[in-house]
Design a protein around this motif. Structure first.
Motif, PDB file in Angstrom:
ATOM      1  N   HIS A 276     -10.502  -4.486   1.597  1.00  0.00           N
ATOM      2  CA  HIS A 276      -9.700  -4.402   2.825  1.00  0.00           C
ATOM      3  C   HIS A 276     -10.407  -5.135   3.980  1.00  0.00           C
ATOM      4  O   HIS A 276      -9.788  -5.917   4.717  1.00  0.00           O
ATOM      5  CB  HIS A 276      -9.502  -2.922   3.165  1.00  0.00           C
TER       6      HIS A 276
ATOM      7  N   ILE B 156      -2.986   4.649  -2.626  1.00  0.00           N
ATOM      8  CA  ILE B 156      -2.677   3.213  -2.637  1.00  0.00           C
ATOM      9  C   ILE B 156      -1.471   2.996  -3.544  1.00  0.00           C
ATOM     10  O   ILE B 156      -0.544   2.289  -3.191  1.00  0.00           O
ATOM     11  CB  ILE B 156      -3.890   2.387  -3.131  1.00  0.00           C
TER      12      ILE B 156
ATOM     13  N   ILE C 259      -3.635  -3.781  -1.677  1.00  0.00           N
ATOM     14  CA  ILE C 259      -4.360  -3.769  -0.392  1.00  0.00           C
ATOM     15  C   ILE C 259      -4.297  -5.161   0.261  1.00  0.00           C
ATOM     16  O   ILE C 259      -4.003  -5.314   1.442  1.00  0.00           O
ATOM     17  CB  ILE C 259      -5.835  -3.343  -0.616  1.00  0.00           C
TER      18      ILE C 259
ATOM     19  N   GLN D  96      -2.168  -7.314   3.889  1.00  0.00           N
ATOM     20  CA  GLN D  96      -2.905  -8.013   4.946  1.00  0.00           C
ATOM     21  C   GLN D  96      -2.533  -9.490   5.027  1.00  0.00           C
ATOM     22  O   GLN D  96      -2.511 -10.071   6.100  1.00  0.00           O
ATOM     23  CB  GLN D  96      -4.421  -7.896   4.729  1.00  0.00           C
TER      24      GLN D  96
ATOM     25  N   PHE E 122       0.870  -1.185   0.000  1.00  0.00           N
ATOM     26  CA  PHE E 122       0.000   0.000   0.000  1.00  0.00           C
ATOM     27  C   PHE E 122       0.904   1.232   0.000  1.00  0.00           C
ATOM     28  O   PHE E 122       1.757   1.385   0.866  1.00  0.00           O
ATOM     29  CB  PHE E 122      -0.878  -0.018   1.254  1.00  0.00           C
TER      30      PHE E 122
ATOM     31  N   GLY F 263     -12.222  -0.579  -2.567  1.00  0.00           N
ATOM     32  CA  GLY F 263     -10.957  -0.709  -1.832  1.00  0.00           C
ATOM     33  C   GLY F 263     -11.209  -1.051  -0.379  1.00  0.00           C
ATOM     34  O   GLY F 263     -10.589  -1.963   0.188  1.00  0.00           O
ATOM     35  N   ASN F 264     -12.143  -0.357   0.228  1.00  0.00           N
ATOM     36  CA  ASN F 264     -12.427  -0.625   1.644  1.00  0.00           C
ATOM     37  C   ASN F 264     -13.169  -1.947   1.842  1.00  0.00           C
ATOM     38  O   ASN F 264     -12.972  -2.626   2.853  1.00  0.00           O
ATOM     39  CB  ASN F 264     -13.179   0.555   2.265  1.00  0.00           C
TER      40      ASN F 264
ATOM     41  N   LEU G 135      -9.335   2.981   5.089  1.00  0.00           N
ATOM     42  CA  LEU G 135      -8.080   3.156   4.367  1.00  0.00           C
ATOM     43  C   LEU G 135      -7.652   4.618   4.257  1.00  0.00           C
ATOM     44  O   LEU G 135      -6.544   4.904   3.812  1.00  0.00           O
ATOM     45  CB  LEU G 135      -8.188   2.555   2.957  1.00  0.00           C
TER      46      LEU G 135
END
Ligand code: MCN
Length: 795
Positions: free
Chosen positions: A547, A679, A505, A509, A6, A543-544, A745
């Motif tokens: 995530h 990002i 992203i 994680q 990211f 994106g979220n 994010l």
């Protein structure tokens, strides 16, 4: 994996394929035995249809079918109004094939399906339509006058919608003001210019009842839903695929273009694959456009330059139909105060039908117009009060401590009050000031003038509400065999590089390489729920969502790996595609963890003595998950933004006007930009650059021209001037990263940002360059050589 993906400058992984010419667009889809489509389009801007005779066309060799409104069954309907609003009554939308009347040149009247496109075109020419042409008024300001010909008899004065929005108490502030600056500005009509125009192909399987559609759309899931309901097929039996799309820019998100319904309909009706590839001329006359607005904006200020109130009244050209309701005008009206504190706002618009191609959002969607209006007015206010253009802005920009800045009473396109969430507007302004070396520019300009050269400095600020809801989702799965991570979403990319950013992203994680994350999008079989790519929303909304899904998968992975490694989940770290007990060399690959979380695979692998490098945790007979956790290292989650998040930026340019040949050369172009946490800064810069290129087009080259009868007279790339690389300046981009407080994010959108302020920057710069000529300010874009000629010759 020690570095964070990211925020890294990672090259877009789709580019090599596209650059080698190996992309697969709709026209590249091999369809054996396909039939091809040609449309009969209206040659009149407004006419009554007396009759349509298809006899000759139907008997033309190679023709499979000719469709008019009379033989398309349930498709003979008014297409849906996508965003209703109380300011509109009886909003008019188009029919797939005209019934009774036509409303713009290019409207679809009949569809011919034949063995190849040539035959279809030849047969289309044989369709005999008897029209009674009607009087038209193309001019936006004249269209609303009493007695002007009406596009729709249902709408007096051609008014499709009328809306007034008020924030604060403008009347009181106006009474207190010491100065008023009034400016009339105009932005002309333009259009997107994708590499592949719109395109649709469809196959219907009569045995299974399944319909497969390839559509160069920005909204495959929405197309699927609409097709299923209009064609009365179970949604699960409709698959819509958006392959490489080659640019959409808003034009490809309309639901529906006639062909998007008619091609699948014909495929089902004829039992053969059917394909329609729009050509460039059809794209000009048949696919939606945007931009024409005429604003009269007033700034009520103190003599010190502090603006107390803003009044803006504008006309918005909707074209012949209004499928998106007032979205474009509403975004313009609610963006009108830009980045300024201005506490009192009165803004009114009339959306006006004209007998021209319908208007829907095109990259920027109303924001370039609003920015042009407020920024031209700010420049004028500075001139009126004898202030520098930077200084007038310093005195009015919202301060860092004033966020969130609510503009109560102004409802954005999501129906929620405008609330600018975060920013460092003053810092951005000073960064531009420094980068352009404004302090020394006056001397340079003077020296150039003495040498007979005309340099000008232009600048403009903008804000951009991005990341609209309602929601998007993401499904993530770590594959049990390879350990690769699959991310499925309901979105589709037209060139934004989603596959790379979404991988970034997830990579952080799950501790996997970016290249081991595979995005599957643009296919309704990949993910069942979602809306579309528009409003610079993918980073924020998808994106979220991705995530959040990644966090669930991460937690499952930690639990399972902890069980397998007989450690506490707190002691597990994910990196290099494996789960590690921190500070040791004990690890298990993510593929193995994924295998162990699937009961059947686990049993199979155990009995086959496959490479399961672990002992199952004692409290589990097989799968390594925690109590109640679903099998597999996979999860689905959704994100729904509370409201728009507001990106912003300020652009400046130093340009040179040659008054002899009336040309403009941009010498430097600087962009200060803030879309929250980035990002991928490289992709952000690509987006900004692409937007600026489009903005340069809108500022100086691109204008759709109609004659007084409503014929588009420059429906080709010879006469409609898209800027080449030679016209697009090298852009110096500087970033600020003010996280959005609205999403996990901290991101804001960027997809439309670049194009928004360019017209205002160029106009501001040309004004500055031509001051010695005493020319009136340029308040109308695109600025053409003839406008410059008029200014320098006093014409
Ligand atoms: N991004 C990022 N960091 C951020 C914000 C965005 O890295 N803080 C990345 C995103 O992850 C994404 C790209 O930048 O890869 C654009 O993101 P976003 O602003 O979310 O916009 P969308 O992906 O939703 O794309 C829509 C937007 C719109 S509305 C138009 S119009 C437009 C645009 O994107 N059309 C485009 N850019 C385009 N670019 C191409 N090549 N083709 C189009 O048709």
């Amino acid at each position: 994996m020690s570095t964070r993906a990211f925020g890294s400058r990672i090259q877009r992984n789709i580019d090599p394929q596209l650059l080698r010419g190996e992309g697969s667009f709709v026209d590249d889809i091999p369809l054996a035995n396909a039939l091809h489509v040609a449309f009969v389009r209206s040659p009149f801007a407004r006419a009554r249809i007396n009759s349509i005779d298809v006899t000759a066309a139907c008997t033309h060799p190679g023709v499979a079918a000719v469709y008019t409104c009379d033989n398309i069954g349930d498709l003979d309907l008014e297409l849906p109004l996508l965003i209703p609003h109380s300011s509109m009554t009886d909003a008019r939308t188009q029919r797939p094939l005209a019934r009774g009347d036509v409303y713009y040149v290019g409207q679809t009247v009949a569809m011919v399906v034949a063995v190849d496109r040539y035959t279809a075109e030849d047969a289309a020419a044989l369709v005999d339509v008897d029209y009674d042409p009607l009087e038209v008024e193309i001019d936006l300001e004249k269209a609303i006058l009493d007695g002007s010909p009406l596009v729709h008899p249902t709408h007096p004065n051609n008014i499709a919608a009328h809306l007034v929005q008020v924030s604060g108490n403008p009347d009181r502030a106006i009474a207190e003001a010491e100065h008023v600056t009034r400016v009339r500005v105009q932005v002309d009509r333009s259009t997107a210019a994708a590499m592949e125009c719109r395109a649709v192909a469809a196959i219907f399987d009569r045995v299974t009842g399944e319909l497969t559609v390839w559509d160069g759309t920005q909204a495959p899931l929405s197309v699927r839903g609409g097709l299923a309901s209009i064609l009365n097929i179970d949604e699960d039996k409709v698959r819509v695929i958006a392959p490489n799309v080659g640019g959409g820019f808003g034009q490809k998100v309309l639901l529906f273009y006639p062909d998007e319904l008619l091609v699948p309909f014909a495929a089902r009706h004829l039992g053969r694959p059917v394909k329609y590839i729009e050509d460039r001329r059809e794209n000009f006359v048949g696919s939606t456009q945007e931009r024409t607005q005429i604003h009269t904006i007033e700034l009520y200020a103190k003599k010190t330059g502090e603006v107390l109130a803003l009044r803006d009244s504008f006309l918005h050209d909707t074209g012949a139909f209004i499928p998106y309701g007032i979205a474009v005008a509403q975004v313009a009206s609610t963006s009108i105060a830009g980045p300024y504190r201005i506490p009192n706002i009165w803004v009114e618009f009339k959306a006006v039908y004209t007998p021209t191609v319908p208007v829907t959002p095109y990259r920027g969607c109303g924001r370039p117009h609003a920015c042009f209006a407020i920024e031209r007015a700010m420049d004028q206010l500075a001139d009126d009060l004898g202030l520098d253009r930077f200084e007038i802005r310093r005195r009015n920009l919202i301060g860092d401590d004033e966020f969130p800045k609510l503009r109560e009473g102004l409802l954005f396109a999501d129906g929620l009050p405008v609330s600018l969430d975060s920013g460092q507007y003053h810092k951005a302004l000073e960064m531009l000031h420094d980068k352009l070396d404004v302090a020394n520019f006056a001397a340079e300009q003077q020296k150039a003038r003495e040498a007979g050269r005309h340099l000008g400095l232009g600048m403009a600020f903008y804000v951009e509400g991005t990341g609209l809801g309602p929601y998007e989702g993401g499904h993530i799965k770590i594959h049990p065999i390879t350990g690769k991570v699959y991310v499925n979403t309901g979105l589709t990319s037209q060139g934004q590089g989603h596959d790379t950013v979404f991988a970034q992203i997830v990579s952080d994680q799950l501790g996997v390489k970016v290249e081991d994350v595979i995005l599957v999008e643009g296919d309704t079989k990949a993910f069942d729920w979602g809306v579309a790519t528009f409003a610079s929303r993918a980073a924020v909304v998808s994106g979220n969502a991705i995530h959040k899904s990644a966090l669930i998968v991460r937690n499952k992975t930690l639990t399972a790996a902890a069980n397998m490694l007989e450690a506490s989940a707190d002691d597990i770290e994910l990196r290099d595609g494996a789960a590690w007990v921190k500070g040791t060399d004990r690890q298990v690959s993510l593929a193995a963890v994924a295998t162990a979380t699937n009961p059947l695979r686990y049993a199979f692998n155990e009995s086959a003595k496959a490479a399961t490098q672990f002992a199952p945790a004692s409290r589990h007979d097989g799968p390594a998950l925690g109590e109640g956790q679903a099998p597999g290292l996979e999860a689905t989650d959704y994100y729904s933004p509370p409201c728009a998040t507001w990106a912003y930026g300020v652009h400046g340019a130093i340009l040179e006007v040659d008054p002899e040949i009336c040309s403009v050369k941009v010498r430097r172009y600087v962009c200060i930009h803030d879309c929250g946490n980035m990002i991928n800064p490289m992709i952000v810069e690509g987006q900004v650059m692409g937007g600026i290129a489009q903005g340069i087009g809108g500022a100086m080259y691109e204008r759709i021209e109609f004659d007084t009868d409503g014929n588009m007279i420059n429906a080709n790339f010879v006469d409609f001037l898209v800027p080449y690389a030679t016209e697009v300046p090298q852009v110096e981009i500087l970033h600020l990263e003010t996280p959005s407080p609205l999403n996990p994010l901290g991101v804001k959108g960027v997809g439309e940002a670049g194009c928004i302020p360019v017209g205002a920057v160029i106009a501001s710069g040309i004004d500055d360059a031509l001051r010695p000529f005493g020319a009136a300010p340029f308040q109308h874009i695109p600025i053409t050589p003839s406008m410059i000629y008029a200014a320098v010759t006093g014409g």
